[in-house]
Design a protein around this motif. Structure first.
Motif, short mmCIF file in Angstrom:
data_model
loop_
_atom_site.label_atom_id
_atom_site.label_comp_id
_atom_site.label_asym_id
_atom_site.label_seq_id
_atom_site.Cartn_x
_atom_site.Cartn_y
_atom_site.Cartn_z
N ARG A 52 -5.40 6.98 -19.70
CA ARG A 52 -5.71 6.29 -18.60
C ARG A 52 -6.39 4.48 -19.63
N VAL A 53 -6.30 4.28 -19.89
CA VAL A 53 -6.73 3.51 -20.85
C VAL A 53 -5.95 2.38 -20.03
N ALA A 54 -4.70 2.36 -20.32
CA ALA A 54 -3.08 2.47 -20.67
C ALA A 54 -3.40 1.73 -18.79
N ILE A 55 -4.00 2.84 -17.93
CA ILE A 55 -3.32 2.45 -16.30
C ILE A 55 -4.92 1.22 -16.25
N VAL A 56 -6.12 1.25 -16.38
CA VAL A 56 -7.10 0.77 -16.31
C VAL A 56 -6.63 -0.57 -16.51
N ARG A 57 -6.08 -0.68 -17.70
CA ARG A 57 -5.16 -1.97 -18.10
C ARG A 57 -4.29 -2.56 -17.46
N ALA A 58 -3.69 -1.82 -16.65
CA ALA A 58 -2.33 -2.64 -16.31
C ALA A 58 -3.15 -3.02 -14.89
N ILE A 59 -4.09 -2.28 -14.30
CA ILE A 59 -5.27 -2.80 -12.95
C ILE A 59 -6.14 -3.98 -12.74
N MET A 60 -5.79 -4.34 -14.34
CA MET A 60 -7.40 -4.55 -14.43
C MET A 60 -6.81 -6.90 -13.46
N THR A 61 -6.14 -6.54 -13.24
CA THR A 61 -5.70 -8.23 -12.91
C THR A 61 -5.27 -7.80 -11.36
N ASP A 62 -5.44 -7.42 -10.93
CA ASP A 62 -4.78 -6.71 -9.26
C ASP A 62 -3.16 -6.88 -9.07
N PRO A 63 -2.45 -6.46 -10.10
CA PRO A 63 -1.66 -6.80 -9.64
C PRO A 63 -0.74 -6.07 -8.23
N GLU A 64 0.06 -7.12 -7.71
CA GLU A 64 1.15 -7.09 -5.86
C GLU A 64 1.52 -5.65 -6.70
N LEU A 65 2.07 -5.09 -7.53
CA LEU A 65 3.34 -3.95 -7.52
C LEU A 65 2.29 -2.94 -9.02
N LEU A 66 2.74 -1.47 -9.01
CA LEU A 66 2.39 -1.33 -10.21
C LEU A 66 3.11 0.04 -10.43
N LEU A 67 4.36 -0.22 -11.75
CA LEU A 67 5.08 0.63 -11.77
C LEU A 67 4.88 1.18 -13.38
N LEU A 68 4.57 3.19 -12.31
CA LEU A 68 4.21 4.44 -13.85
C LEU A 68 5.54 4.78 -14.20
N ASP A 69 5.75 4.46 -15.71
CA ASP A 69 7.46 5.38 -15.76
C ASP A 69 6.97 6.54 -16.20
N GLU A 70 7.24 7.66 -15.83
CA GLU A 70 7.55 9.13 -16.90
C GLU A 70 5.78 9.15 -17.59
N HIS A 127 0.81 -1.40 -0.03
CA HIS A 127 -0.01 -0.19 0.06
C HIS A 127 1.02 1.30 -0.02
N GLU A 128 2.08 0.78 -0.46
CA GLU A 128 3.05 2.03 -0.11
C GLU A 128 3.43 2.47 -1.63
N VAL A 129 3.32 3.83 -1.39
CA VAL A 129 3.42 4.79 -3.07
C VAL A 129 4.71 5.42 -2.63
N VAL A 130 6.17 4.85 -3.73
CA VAL A 130 6.95 5.51 -4.11
C VAL A 130 7.44 6.31 -5.07
N THR A 150 0.13 -0.70 -3.92
CA THR A 150 1.45 -0.30 -4.02
C THR A 150 1.94 -0.06 -5.43
N MET A 151 2.24 1.14 -5.60
CA MET A 151 3.20 1.74 -6.62
C MET A 151 4.71 2.55 -6.47
N LEU A 152 5.33 2.14 -7.46
CA LEU A 152 6.48 2.43 -7.25
C LEU A 152 6.40 3.89 -9.34
N MET A 153 6.71 5.03 -9.22
CA MET A 153 6.39 5.47 -9.93
C MET A 153 7.27 6.44 -10.53
N ALA A 154 8.33 6.52 -11.74
CA ALA A 154 9.03 7.90 -11.78
C ALA A 154 8.36 8.95 -12.38
N THR A 155 8.88 10.38 -11.96
CA THR A 155 8.10 11.08 -12.33
C THR A 155 9.09 12.81 -12.33
#
Length: 244
Positions: free
Chosen positions: A146-164, A29-32, A190-195
Motif C-alpha cells: 500500500r505504501v508503494a501504491i501511495v508512492r506511485a500516485i503521489m505525483t498524479d501520474p497520467e497512467l498507473l501500471l500495476l504488475d501482479e 479514467h479507464e481500468v484495463v 487510469t490504470m493498466l493492471m496485470a493480475t
C-alpha cells in the motif's frame, strides 16, 4: 485523446519473440486488466510501456507523445507514469514518509513541505497514517505494498501500471491492497493492471485483455470475457484458473 496507445508493438529477447504485434488503447479514467498464463507477455508489456525494455518494432504513445522515439527523455516519460511491481521496492533505509515523497521532491521538484503534507494526507486516507515514521521492515507485506501504491500516485501520474501487485503477498493481505485499487478506480485513475486475481479483475475492470502467445487474443468487458469468451484459448485458461 487516449492516455495510452500501443501500435503493432514487438519485443524480442534473442530468438524469443515475446510480444508479437500488440495493439491496445486505454482511455482516460479507464481500468484495463490484463490476464493470461505465465509467459504470455504480461510483464514484458508493462516493462515496455515504462521503457524498462525498449521495443524492437511498433510505437507506444502516452497522451499522444511517441515514447518509443529513440530521442525521448526516458526519465521524463517515467515521471509521468506511476508503477507498482509485485515486489514492493521500498528503500529499506528510508522511513515511509521519505519513500513516498522521494520522487515528488527529487524528480518533480515539489517543495518538501508540500510533498510531506500531500504524502501524510494520502497515507492517512489509506489507513497508513500511523506508519509515517516507520521503516519498511516494520510493516506487513500488505502495508508495504500500500505504501508503494501511495508512492506511485503521489505525483498524479497520467497512467498507473500495476504488475501482479498481490502475487508476493500472503493471501490474508491481498484484500487490503485490492481495496486500495478499488478506491483509485473510484477516484478516476487510469490504470493498466496485470493480475491473477480473477474475481477482482471481473469486479474492477472496464475491459479485460486476455494475452496469449505474446498478443491480445481477446479484449472485451468483464461480463463478456468471463461469461461468454469467444476464443477457445480464453475458455481453456479461465476454466483452469477459476476451478482451482
Amino acid at each position: 485523446m487516449s492516455v495510452l496507445e500501443l501500435h503493432d508493438v514487438h519485443k524480442l529477447f534473442g530468438d524469443n519473440h515475446v510480444l508479437k504485434g500488440v495493439d491496445l488503447t486505454i482511455d482516460e479514467h479507464e481500468v484495463v486488466v490484463v490476464i493470461g498464463a505465465s509467459g504470455s507477455g504480461k510483464s514484458t508489456l508493462m516493462r515496455t510501456i515504462n521503457l524498462i525494455e525498449r521495443v524492437d518494432d511498433g510505437r507506444i504513445l502516452l497522451s499522444g507523445d511517441d515514447i518509443t522515439d529513440p530521442a525521448v527523455d526516458v526519465d521524463k516519460v517515467r515521471a509521468r507514469i506511476g508503477v507498482v511491481f509485485q515486489h514492493f521496492n521500498l528503500f529499506p533505509h528510508m522511513r515511509v514518509i521519505d519513500n513516498v515523497t522521494l520522487a515528488a521532491r527529487k524528480v518533480h521538484g515539489t517543495d518538501p513541505a508540500v510533498a510531506r503534507d500531500r504524502a501524510i494526507g494520502l497515507l492517512e486516507k489509506f489507513g497508513l497514517g500511523e506508519k509515517v515514521r516507520d521503516y519498511p521492515d516494520r510493516l506487513s507485506g500488505g502495508q508495504q505494498q500500500r505504501v508503494a501504491i501511495v508512492r506511485a500516485i503521489m505525483t498524479d501520474p497520467e497512467l498507473l501500471l500495476l504488475d501482479e501487485i498481490t502475487s508476493a503477498l500472503d493471501p490474508m493481505l491481498v484484500g487490503e491492497v485490492l481495496d486500495l485499487v478499488r478506491d483509485l478506480k473510484a477516484q478516476g485513475s487510469t490504470m493498466l493492471m496485470a493480475t491473477h486475481e480473477m474475481s477482482f479483475a471481473r469486479s474492477v475492470a472496464d475491459r479485460i485483455v486476455f494475452m496469449h502467445g505474446g498478443r491480445p487474443l481477446e479484449i472485451g468487458p468483464p461480463e463478456q470475457i468471463f461469461g461468454d469468451p469467444q476464443q477457445p484459448e480464453t475458455r481453456e485458461f479461465l476454466a483452469r484458473v477459476t476451478h482451482r
